[in-house]
Write a protein that holds these residues in place. Structure first.
Motif, mmCIF file in Angstrom:
data_model
loop_
_atom_site.group_PDB
_atom_site.id
_atom_site.type_symbol
_atom_site.label_atom_id
_atom_site.label_comp_id
_atom_site.label_asym_id
_atom_site.label_seq_id
_atom_site.Cartn_x
_atom_site.Cartn_y
_atom_site.Cartn_z
ATOM 1 N N CYS A 193 -6.092 10.765 -6.447
ATOM 2 C CA CYS A 193 -5.225 11.472 -6.919
ATOM 3 C C CYS A 193 -3.433 10.510 -7.167
ATOM 4 C CB CYS A 193 -3.980 12.385 -5.255
ATOM 5 S SG CYS A 193 -5.299 13.167 -4.721
ATOM 6 N N CYS A 194 -2.806 10.141 -7.294
ATOM 7 C CA CYS A 194 -1.869 9.526 -8.005
ATOM 8 C C CYS A 194 -2.183 8.075 -8.296
ATOM 9 C CB CYS A 194 -1.612 8.280 -6.783
ATOM 10 S SG CYS A 194 -1.117 10.074 -5.127
ATOM 11 N N ASP A 195 -3.305 7.573 -8.467
ATOM 12 C CA ASP A 195 -3.766 7.167 -9.368
ATOM 13 C C ASP A 195 -3.197 5.550 -9.700
ATOM 14 O OD1 ASP A 195 -4.731 6.168 -12.177
ATOM 15 O OD2 ASP A 195 -2.837 6.083 -13.308
ATOM 16 N N MET A 196 -4.249 5.194 -8.656
ATOM 17 C CA MET A 196 -3.021 3.367 -7.693
ATOM 18 C C MET A 196 -5.026 2.949 -7.599
ATOM 19 S SD MET A 196 -1.255 4.561 -4.213
ATOM 20 C CE MET A 196 0.837 5.660 -4.802
ATOM 21 N N ASN A 197 -4.683 2.001 -7.769
ATOM 22 C CA ASN A 197 -4.706 0.938 -7.666
ATOM 23 C C ASN A 197 -5.857 0.860 -6.019
ATOM 24 O OD1 ASN A 197 -4.112 -1.660 -7.032
ATOM 25 N ND2 ASN A 197 -3.616 -2.206 -8.881
ATOM 26 N N ILE A 198 -7.025 -0.150 -6.086
ATOM 27 C CA ILE A 198 -7.093 -0.172 -4.528
ATOM 28 C C ILE A 198 -5.687 -0.963 -3.506
ATOM 29 C CG2 ILE A 198 -8.425 -2.211 -4.839
ATOM 30 C CD1 ILE A 198 -10.478 -0.654 -2.494
ATOM 31 N N PHE A 199 -5.252 -2.178 -4.368
ATOM 32 C CA PHE A 199 -4.627 -3.012 -3.701
ATOM 33 C C PHE A 199 -2.818 -1.703 -3.996
ATOM 34 C CE2 PHE A 199 -0.041 -5.259 -4.032
ATOM 35 C CZ PHE A 199 -0.610 -6.555 -3.566
ATOM 36 N N GLN A 200 -2.563 -1.203 -4.047
ATOM 37 C CA GLN A 200 -1.110 -0.382 -4.487
ATOM 38 C C GLN A 200 -1.495 0.683 -3.490
ATOM 39 O OE1 GLN A 200 -1.551 0.700 -8.408
ATOM 40 N NE2 GLN A 200 0.005 0.235 -8.836
ATOM 41 N N ALA A 201 -3.285 1.507 -2.619
ATOM 42 C CA ALA A 201 -3.253 2.218 -1.911
ATOM 43 C C ALA A 201 -3.086 1.728 -0.459
ATOM 44 C CB ALA A 201 -4.912 2.873 -2.486
ATOM 45 N N GLU A 202 -3.737 0.373 -0.866
ATOM 46 C CA GLU A 202 -3.890 -0.376 0.515
ATOM 47 C C GLU A 202 -2.249 -0.654 1.087
ATOM 48 O OE1 GLU A 202 -5.835 -3.800 0.150
ATOM 49 O OE2 GLU A 202 -7.866 -3.169 0.567
ATOM 50 N N GLN A 203 -1.345 -0.957 0.080
ATOM 51 C CA GLN A 203 0.031 -1.802 0.607
ATOM 52 C C GLN A 203 0.493 -0.064 0.532
ATOM 53 O OE1 GLN A 203 1.344 -4.589 0.570
ATOM 54 N NE2 GLN A 203 -0.970 -4.882 0.652
ATOM 55 N N CYS A 204 0.823 1.243 0.327
ATOM 56 C CA CYS A 204 0.908 2.126 0.699
ATOM 57 C C CYS A 204 0.737 2.386 1.886
ATOM 58 C CB CYS A 204 0.719 3.563 -0.587
ATOM 59 S SG CYS A 204 1.200 4.780 -0.330
ATOM 60 N N ALA A 205 -0.156 2.689 2.096
ATOM 61 C CA ALA A 205 -0.923 3.113 3.822
ATOM 62 C C ALA A 205 -0.701 2.346 4.640
ATOM 63 C CB ALA A 205 -2.604 2.923 3.208
ATOM 64 N N VAL A 206 -0.221 0.946 4.675
ATOM 65 C CA VAL A 206 0.325 -0.311 5.450
ATOM 66 C C VAL A 206 1.969 -0.148 5.890
ATOM 67 C CG1 VAL A 206 1.013 -2.432 6.083
ATOM 68 C CG2 VAL A 206 -1.275 -2.089 5.306
ATOM 69 N N PHE A 207 2.659 0.467 4.461
ATOM 70 C CA PHE A 207 3.924 1.046 4.447
ATOM 71 C C PHE A 207 4.285 1.798 5.522
ATOM 72 C CE2 PHE A 207 7.982 2.110 3.370
ATOM 73 C CZ PHE A 207 9.031 0.970 2.918
ATOM 74 N N VAL A 208 3.076 2.953 5.691
ATOM 75 C CA VAL A 208 3.852 4.452 5.566
ATOM 76 C C VAL A 208 3.053 3.884 7.541
ATOM 77 C CG1 VAL A 208 2.257 6.378 6.274
ATOM 78 C CG2 VAL A 208 3.565 5.989 4.209
ATOM 79 N N ASP A 209 2.125 3.722 7.583
ATOM 80 C CA ASP A 209 1.771 2.919 8.948
ATOM 81 C C ASP A 209 3.308 2.356 10.440
ATOM 82 O OD1 ASP A 209 0.079 3.287 11.351
ATOM 83 O OD2 ASP A 209 -0.312 1.421 11.192
ATOM 84 N N ALA A 210 3.517 1.402 8.820
ATOM 85 C CA ALA A 210 4.684 0.698 9.631
ATOM 86 C C ALA A 210 6.640 1.156 10.407
ATOM 87 C CB ALA A 210 4.973 -0.786 8.908
ATOM 88 N N HIS A 211 6.738 2.639 8.401
ATOM 89 C CA HIS A 211 7.813 2.938 7.981
ATOM 90 C C HIS A 211 7.942 4.595 8.642
ATOM 91 C CE1 HIS A 211 9.205 -0.779 7.602
ATOM 92 N NE2 HIS A 211 7.923 -0.944 6.979
#
Length: 79
Positions: free
Chosen positions: A29-47
């Protein structure tokens, strides 16, 4: 020329979806590559939330609806 209104899309943490599912949805949906999407998921989980995109309001609404169709907890906020 009038400046287009913009909106932010925030992904909110939930205890329902797996990291893999969230990563897949962000890449779709957001035109992210796998690295960007993984970083986003980790950040959301923590914050608990993360701004995944800032777009024109019409584009943001479309992306917001698409992420919501994946079942993700998202909010659309004015920029």
């Amino acid at each position: 020329m009038a400046k287009k209104k913009r909106s932010h899309i925030y992904l909110l943490n939930d205890q329902i979806h797996t990291f893999e599912y969230v990563i897949h949805a962000l890449m779709s949906c957001c035109d992210m590559n796998i690295f960007q999407a993984e970083q986003c998921a980790v950040f959301v989980d923590a914050h608990d939330e993360y701004k995944v995109a800032t777009l024109s309001t019409s584009d943001a609404l479309y992306t917001y609806k698409t992420l919501a169709q994946f079942g993700l907890n998202v909010e659309l906020r004015p920029a």
